[in-house]
Design a protein around this motif. Structure first.
Motif, PDB file in Angstrom:
ATOM      1  N   THR A 170      98.394 -40.480 100.748  1.00 36.94           N
ATOM      2  CA  THR A 170      98.631 -41.821 100.194  1.00 36.94           C
ATOM      3  C   THR A 170     100.060 -42.253 100.474  1.00 36.94           C
ATOM      4  N   ASP A 171     101.010 -41.361 100.249  1.00 43.12           N
ATOM      5  CA  ASP A 171     102.413 -41.684 100.540  1.00 43.12           C
ATOM      6  C   ASP A 171     102.595 -42.031 102.014  1.00 43.12           C
ATOM      7  N   ALA A 172     102.018 -41.226 102.896  1.00 44.61           N
ATOM      8  CA  ALA A 172     102.153 -41.471 104.336  1.00 44.61           C
ATOM      9  C   ALA A 172     101.551 -42.812 104.724  1.00 44.61           C
ATOM     10  N   LEU A 173     100.391 -43.122 104.182  1.00 44.70           N
ATOM     11  CA  LEU A 173      99.711 -44.383 104.486  1.00 44.70           C
ATOM     12  C   LEU A 173     100.548 -45.577 104.039  1.00 44.70           C
ATOM     13  N   VAL A 174     101.007 -45.529 102.797  1.00 43.76           N
ATOM     14  CA  VAL A 174     101.752 -46.668 102.228  1.00 43.76           C
ATOM     15  C   VAL A 174     103.111 -46.831 102.904  1.00 43.76           C
ATOM     16  N   TRP A 175     103.849 -45.734 103.067  1.00 49.75           N
ATOM     17  CA  TRP A 175     105.205 -45.861 103.609  1.00 49.75           C
ATOM     18  C   TRP A 175     105.212 -46.227 105.091  1.00 49.75           C
ATOM     19  N   THR A 176     104.275 -45.685 105.887  1.00 54.30           N
ATOM     20  CA  THR A 176     104.247 -46.090 107.294  1.00 54.30           C
ATOM     21  C   THR A 176     103.860 -47.562 107.423  1.00 54.30           C
ATOM     22  N   TYR A 177     102.942 -48.003 106.575  1.00 52.33           N
ATOM     23  CA  TYR A 177     102.549 -49.425 106.563  1.00 52.33           C
ATOM     24  C   TYR A 177     103.748 -50.293 106.183  1.00 52.33           C
ATOM     25  N   LEU A 178     104.430 -49.907 105.119  1.00 53.79           N
ATOM     26  CA  LEU A 178     105.576 -50.678 104.630  1.00 53.79           C
ATOM     27  C   LEU A 178     106.689 -50.757 105.677  1.00 53.79           C
ATOM     28  N   PHE A 179     107.029 -49.628 106.296  1.00 50.62           N
ATOM     29  CA  PHE A 179     108.098 -49.617 107.294  1.00 50.62           C
ATOM     30  C   PHE A 179     107.735 -50.463 108.512  1.00 50.62           C
ATOM     31  N   GLU A 180     106.466 -50.430 108.924  1.00 49.73           N
ATOM     32  CA  GLU A 180     106.064 -51.287 110.047  1.00 49.73           C
ATOM     33  C   GLU A 180     106.121 -52.757 109.667  1.00 49.73           C
ATOM     34  N   GLU A 181     105.742 -53.077 108.437  1.00 48.27           N
ATOM     35  CA  GLU A 181     105.783 -54.472 107.989  1.00 48.27           C
ATOM     36  C   GLU A 181     107.200 -55.033 107.997  1.00 48.27           C
ATOM     37  N   ILE A 182     108.173 -54.204 107.642  1.00 48.96           N
ATOM     38  CA  ILE A 182     109.551 -54.705 107.597  1.00 48.96           C
ATOM     39  C   ILE A 182     110.318 -54.405 108.890  1.00 48.96           C
ATOM     40  N   GLY A 183     109.629 -53.794 109.860  1.00 41.63           N
ATOM     41  CA  GLY A 183     110.212 -53.606 111.178  1.00 41.63           C
ATOM     42  C   GLY A 183     111.250 -52.514 111.301  1.00 41.63           C
ATOM     43  N   LEU A 184     111.150 -51.499 110.458  1.00 44.46           N
ATOM     44  CA  LEU A 184     112.083 -50.373 110.535  1.00 44.46           C
ATOM     45  C   LEU A 184     111.364 -49.121 111.036  1.00 44.46           C
ATOM     46  N   PRO A 185     112.042 -48.314 111.852  1.00 47.17           N
ATOM     47  CA  PRO A 185     111.417 -47.057 112.271  1.00 47.17           C
ATOM     48  C   PRO A 185     111.413 -46.064 111.109  1.00 47.17           C
ATOM     49  N   LEU A 186     110.362 -45.280 111.026  1.00 48.87           N
ATOM     50  CA  LEU A 186     110.263 -44.243 109.996  1.00 48.87           C
ATOM     51  C   LEU A 186     110.356 -42.892 110.692  1.00 48.87           C
ATOM     52  N   LEU A 187     111.362 -42.122 110.316  1.00 52.39           N
ATOM     53  CA  LEU A 187     111.572 -40.814 110.927  1.00 52.39           C
ATOM     54  C   LEU A 187     111.191 -39.707 109.960  1.00 52.39           C
ATOM     55  N   CYS A 188     110.495 -38.713 110.479  1.00 56.22           N
ATOM     56  CA  CYS A 188     110.117 -37.547 109.692  1.00 56.22           C
ATOM     57  C   CYS A 188     110.349 -36.325 110.576  1.00 56.22           C
TER      58      CYS A 188
END
Length: 198
Positions: free
Chosen positions: A35-53
């Motif tokens: 759930t965290d992965a789904l929500v945060w990757t969606y959120l970061f793409e919506e605001i146009g920021l890369p998400l690094l893990c």
């Protein structure tokens, strides 16, 4: 450890059968992390920021690619109370992400597993007396287009709302979650996510 859905015994990791009743053990999905992965990757793409893990870029499509494997949902007696609750939150947040937090309707035929899960477990979630989860189930059913026209489903929602009221549950989502517009609900949820990100 693996939880036995048959007798409830916790078994050692890697066990294929329960040491207590010999029932076959199923691998458990980490719905909280998913759930965290789904929500945060969606959120970061919506605001146009890369998400690094772990120094690698992770995208929403990376998470969506594994979803077909985890969309075989289990009952509370198979998962246990806590894991069932996490699975419920995964299902509701999956629907939120698919609908852009309620801005768009989702076709029942395309997501039959989630639609049936919500319908079949609405009573179970109500018995857990979790007003936020009840509200999320009802809100997701609305995203699927359920309304008073659905003569077989609407009475279930009506009964749940009355039961929640009778139990005098804190009605954060039960009372207002059903009444507010989908767009307002999306704004509330986005605000919450942004507050957590800070």
């Amino acid at each position: 450890p693996k939880h036995c859905g048959h007798c409830g015994k916790l078994n050692l990791r890697g066990a294929g059968n329960c040491i207590e009743c010999n029932a076959h053990l199923h691998a458990r999905v980490d719905y909280g992390a998913l759930t965290d992965a789904l929500v945060w990757t969606y959120l970061f793409e919506e605001i146009g920021l890369p998400l690094l893990c772990n120094n690698s870029r992770v995208s929403f499509l990376d998470v969506v690619a594994i979803l077909p494997v985890v969309r075989t949902y289990q009952r509370i007696d198979e998962l246990g109370h806590d894991f069932f609750r996490l699975q419920c939150y995964f299902v509701t947040h999956y629907i939120y992400v698919l609908s852009d937090w309620g801005r768009h309707m989702v076709h029942r035929e395309l997501f039959e597993e989630e639609f049936l899960f919500l319908l079949l477990n609405l009573g179970q979630v109500t018995s857990m007396e979790d007003p936020e989860l009840i509200g999320e189930f009802i809100q997701c059913l609305r995203i699927f287009g359920v309304s008073s026209v659905d003569s077989t489903i609407w009475p279930l929602i009506h009964d749940v709302l009355h039961l929640a009221s009778d139990l005098q549950m804190p009605a954060i989502y039960c009372a207002i979650g059903y009444a507010i517009s989908l767009e307002a609900r999306a704004t509330l949820h986005w605000s919450s996510c942004m507050g957590q990100a800070q």
